[in-house]
Design an enzyme around this catalytic site. Sequence first.
Site, PDB file in Angstrom:
ATOM      1  N   LYS A   1       0.857  -1.194   0.000  1.00  0.00           N
ATOM      2  CA  LYS A   1       0.000   0.000   0.000  1.00  0.00           C
ATOM      3  C   LYS A   1       0.890   1.239   0.000  1.00  0.00           C
ATOM      4  O   LYS A   1       1.787   1.374   0.848  1.00  0.00           O
ATOM      5  CB  LYS A   1      -0.870  -0.042   1.252  1.00  0.00           C
ATOM      6  CG  LYS A   1      -2.216   0.597   1.104  1.00  0.00           C
ATOM      7  CD  LYS A   1      -3.061   0.203   2.301  1.00  0.00           C
ATOM      8  CE  LYS A   1      -4.318   1.011   2.356  1.00  0.00           C
ATOM      9  NZ  LYS A   1      -5.018   0.796   3.631  1.00  0.00           N
TER      10      LYS A   1
HETATM   11  C1  E4P Z   1      -8.262   1.705   3.666  1.00  0.00           C
HETATM   12  O1  E4P Z   1      -7.530   0.907   3.168  1.00  0.00           O
HETATM   13  C2  E4P Z   1      -8.060   2.351   4.980  1.00  0.00           C
HETATM   14  O2  E4P Z   1      -7.394   1.429   5.816  1.00  0.00           O
HETATM   15  C3  E4P Z   1      -9.351   2.663   5.676  1.00  0.00           C
HETATM   16  O3  E4P Z   1     -10.471   2.267   4.934  1.00  0.00           O
HETATM   17  C4  E4P Z   1      -9.427   4.016   6.289  1.00  0.00           C
HETATM   18  O4  E4P Z   1     -10.660   4.148   6.921  1.00  0.00           O
HETATM   19  P1  E4P Z   1     -10.984   5.235   8.035  1.00  0.00           P
HETATM   20  O5  E4P Z   1     -11.291   6.524   7.356  1.00  0.00           O
HETATM   21  O6  E4P Z   1     -12.183   4.679   8.743  1.00  0.00           O
HETATM   22  O7  E4P Z   1      -9.772   5.319   8.918  1.00  0.00           O
END
Ligand code: E4P
Length: 217
Positions: free
Chosen positions: A83
């Site tokens: 990522k």
């Molecule tokens: C995506 O890969 C992120 O880990 C995640 O969806 C972020 O979500 P949040 O806005 O609830 O922290």
Amino acid sequence: MKLFIDTADTEEIQRAAAMGVLDGVTTNPSLIAKTGEPMRQVLTTICELVDGPVSGEVFSTDYDGMMREAQALAAIAPNLVVKVPLIPEGIRVVKTLTEQGIKTNVTLCFSPLQALIAAKAGATYISPFVGRLDDVGHDGMGLVEQIVEIYGNYGYETQVLVASVRSPMHVVEAMRMGAHVATVPFAVIDRLLAHPLTDLGLARFIEDAKKIPADDR
Ligand code: E4P
């Protein structure tokens, strides 16, 4: 549409996987920090628990640092997806990793233009953060709709991974828009299946079943 869980909590992953419909996992530095465990160990365990793609995020923001971390992450398991944040150095990293055959998930996407650049670099997944956009008065799912349309217009193979999901309705809209994946926190996954009419109907069937002679069941 594929269903991923957005957590680094291995108990939650095991509970969600037990249903047999979990396609993958996404994590981020905040979710890893919450576990209190070393990242490498957490990701290794998750990759063993789940057959599908598991996203692990780089911490650095410079090209060399991200590349070093990306190689180490990719070595954890064949289903590890690296990522990478949607910044110029990150896009360079995605381009290089794609050339090396390493899968990437480009994270923190908040605009269709960012999504276009990620696809041009060869990203495997693009992660629009719908909940965080909604939080600041923008239309999170509107962004997903735009990305799906744009990728379709030009035949990009990058998969749209709806992230920062906060409610079952985000998942319904993602399916209707043709997003490839939704990554959903455990609390929301739990609510995807629940319906009061199912519970009520089942309670009635169980009661009525008692009226059927035991040797006829
Ligand atoms: C995506 O890969 C992120 O880990 C995640 O969806 C972020 O979500 P949040 O806005 O609830 O922290």
